[in-house]
Scaffold this motif. Structure first.
Motif, PDB file in Angstrom:
ATOM      1  N   UNK A   3       0.990  -1.207  -0.160  1.00  0.00           N
ATOM      2  CA  UNK A   3       0.083   0.184   0.033  1.00  0.00           C
ATOM      3  C   UNK A   3       0.868   1.027   0.018  1.00  0.00           C
ATOM      4  N   UNK A   4       0.261   2.129  -0.530  1.00  0.00           N
ATOM      5  CA  UNK A   4       1.088   3.669  -0.510  1.00  0.00           C
ATOM      6  C   UNK A   4       0.235   4.772  -0.828  1.00  0.00           C
ATOM      7  N   UNK A   5      -0.002   5.746  -0.348  1.00  0.00           N
ATOM      8  CA  UNK A   5      -0.927   6.962  -1.036  1.00  0.00           C
ATOM      9  C   UNK A   5       0.017   7.709  -1.895  1.00  0.00           C
ATOM     10  N   UNK A   6      -0.406   8.068  -2.866  1.00  0.00           N
ATOM     11  CA  UNK A   6       0.345   8.826  -3.946  1.00  0.00           C
ATOM     12  C   UNK A   6      -0.570   9.811  -4.473  1.00  0.00           C
ATOM     13  N   UNK A   7       0.065  10.588  -5.440  1.00  0.00           N
ATOM     14  CA  UNK A   7      -0.730  12.083  -6.132  1.00  0.00           C
ATOM     15  C   UNK A   7      -1.262  12.812  -4.861  1.00  0.00           C
ATOM     16  N   UNK A   8      -0.433  13.383  -3.940  1.00  0.00           N
ATOM     17  CA  UNK A   8      -1.119  14.050  -2.678  1.00  0.00           C
ATOM     18  C   UNK A   8      -0.554  15.423  -2.908  1.00  0.00           C
ATOM     19  N   UNK A   9      -0.455  15.985  -4.068  1.00  0.00           N
ATOM     20  CA  UNK A   9      -0.209  17.334  -4.145  1.00  0.00           C
ATOM     21  C   UNK A   9      -1.152  18.269  -4.738  1.00  0.00           C
ATOM     22  N   UNK A  10      -2.586  17.843  -5.016  1.00  0.00           N
ATOM     23  CA  UNK A  10      -3.444  18.467  -5.644  1.00  0.00           C
ATOM     24  C   UNK A  10      -4.174  19.347  -4.601  1.00  0.00           C
ATOM     25  N   UNK A  11      -4.177  20.616  -4.417  1.00  0.00           N
ATOM     26  CA  UNK A  11      -5.103  21.279  -3.542  1.00  0.00           C
ATOM     27  C   UNK A  11      -6.350  21.539  -4.195  1.00  0.00           C
ATOM     28  N   UNK A  12      -7.159  22.018  -3.408  1.00  0.00           N
ATOM     29  CA  UNK A  12      -8.838  22.106  -3.808  1.00  0.00           C
ATOM     30  C   UNK A  12      -8.697  23.697  -4.056  1.00  0.00           C
ATOM     31  N   UNK A  13      -8.208  24.058  -5.183  1.00  0.00           N
ATOM     32  CA  UNK A  13      -8.329  25.374  -5.624  1.00  0.00           C
ATOM     33  C   UNK A  13      -9.581  25.719  -6.434  1.00  0.00           C
ATOM     34  N   UNK A  14      -9.764  26.924  -6.738  1.00  0.00           N
ATOM     35  CA  UNK A  14     -10.873  27.377  -7.355  1.00  0.00           C
ATOM     36  C   UNK A  14     -11.217  26.640  -8.794  1.00  0.00           C
ATOM     37  N   UNK A  15     -10.371  26.066  -9.468  1.00  0.00           N
ATOM     38  CA  UNK A  15     -10.626  25.355 -10.623  1.00  0.00           C
ATOM     39  C   UNK A  15     -11.144  24.124 -10.433  1.00  0.00           C
ATOM     40  N   UNK A  16     -10.560  23.659  -9.260  1.00  0.00           N
ATOM     41  CA  UNK A  16     -11.056  22.111  -8.912  1.00  0.00           C
ATOM     42  C   UNK A  16     -12.649  22.311  -8.253  1.00  0.00           C
ATOM     43  N   UNK A  17     -12.653  23.529  -7.691  1.00  0.00           N
ATOM     44  CA  UNK A  17     -14.167  23.766  -7.216  1.00  0.00           C
ATOM     45  C   UNK A  17     -15.115  23.846  -8.334  1.00  0.00           C
ATOM     46  N   UNK A  18     -14.832  24.361  -9.450  1.00  0.00           N
ATOM     47  CA  UNK A  18     -15.501  24.799 -10.696  1.00  0.00           C
ATOM     48  C   UNK A  18     -15.870  23.391 -11.244  1.00  0.00           C
ATOM     49  N   UNK A  19     -14.789  22.457 -11.439  1.00  0.00           N
ATOM     50  CA  UNK A  19     -14.784  20.963 -11.851  1.00  0.00           C
ATOM     51  C   UNK A  19     -16.075  20.248 -10.931  1.00  0.00           C
TER      52      UNK A  19
END
Length: 203
Positions: free
Chosen positions: A110-126
């Motif tokens: 096991x391992x958590x990956x891709x943990x760099x993406x913050x919930x910025x305005x573009x992700x909120x819009x998505x």
């Protein structure tokens, strides 16, 4: 974290690189999953695809379940709890749990990956667009707020990683299993590695 400098057309360009551990190095991995805890549009139909998704994992666990012992399940869930709490505190979402099935050792990796993406305005819009126009009712898109992402992620990992008593976990199967060729219908996985993110974690 590393920074690489390059000269392009007479201008210096800086690129930041994050180097992560290769969790599967030196392993005899027969199946790999990228799990986000979402069950909408998370299915791979291509048999040649090397990395499968959440719906594939659920389907495989129903057809040929693999188990972890109770103690390891507790360690696994504690690591997930600590890591997701930390990631939520820094407004990060859209991370995945990379899962490898090691045939030779009879283990989950096991391992958590891709943990760099913050919930910025573009992700909120998505999130808003997909919730309103794409995703069916009673379902959520892959990208949601960090708090909701954390809840869904924890729930999925707790539900679909099956547990057996520790006294059973070292038993060997006696027939055919499509994952490890050890048993009919199911195989015992007696060891697991907890998530590789250790910040704010007691594991």
């Amino acid at each position: 974290m590393y920074q690489v400098r390059q000269n392009r057309a007479g201008k210096e360009v800086k690129v930041n690189l994050m180097v992560m551990e290769n969790l599967l190095f030196g392993r005899n991995v027969v199946r790999t999953y990228d799990l986000k805890g979402a069950l909408f549009s998370r299915y791979i139909t291509d048999a040649d695809e090397k990395v499968l998704l959440d719906e594939n994992f659920v389907e495989d666990m129903r057809r040929s379940p693999m188990y972890i012992g109770g103690r390891n399940k507790h360690i696994f869930q504690r690591a997930i709890w600590n890591d997701t709490s930390f990631l939520t505190s820094i407004n990060v979402m859209d991370y995945s749990l990379l899962v490898g099935v090691d045939k030779q050792r009879g283990e989950f990796v096991f391992g958590i990956i891709d943990y760099l993406r913050q919930y910025t305005w573009d992700k909120q819009l998505e999130t808003w667009v997909k919730t309103s126009l794409v995703v069916p009712k009673n379902s959520l898109p892959t990208v949601i707020s960090p708090k909701e992402y954390k809840k869904r992620f924890r729930k999925f990992m707790g539900r679909y990683f099956l547990t057996v008593p520790d006294t059973w976990s070292s038993e060997q199967c006696t027939g055919h299993c499509k994952f490890c060729n050890k048993g009919i219908g199911s195989s015992s996985v007696d060891s697991c590695q907890s998530s590789q993110i250790t910040a704010n974690s007691n594991t």
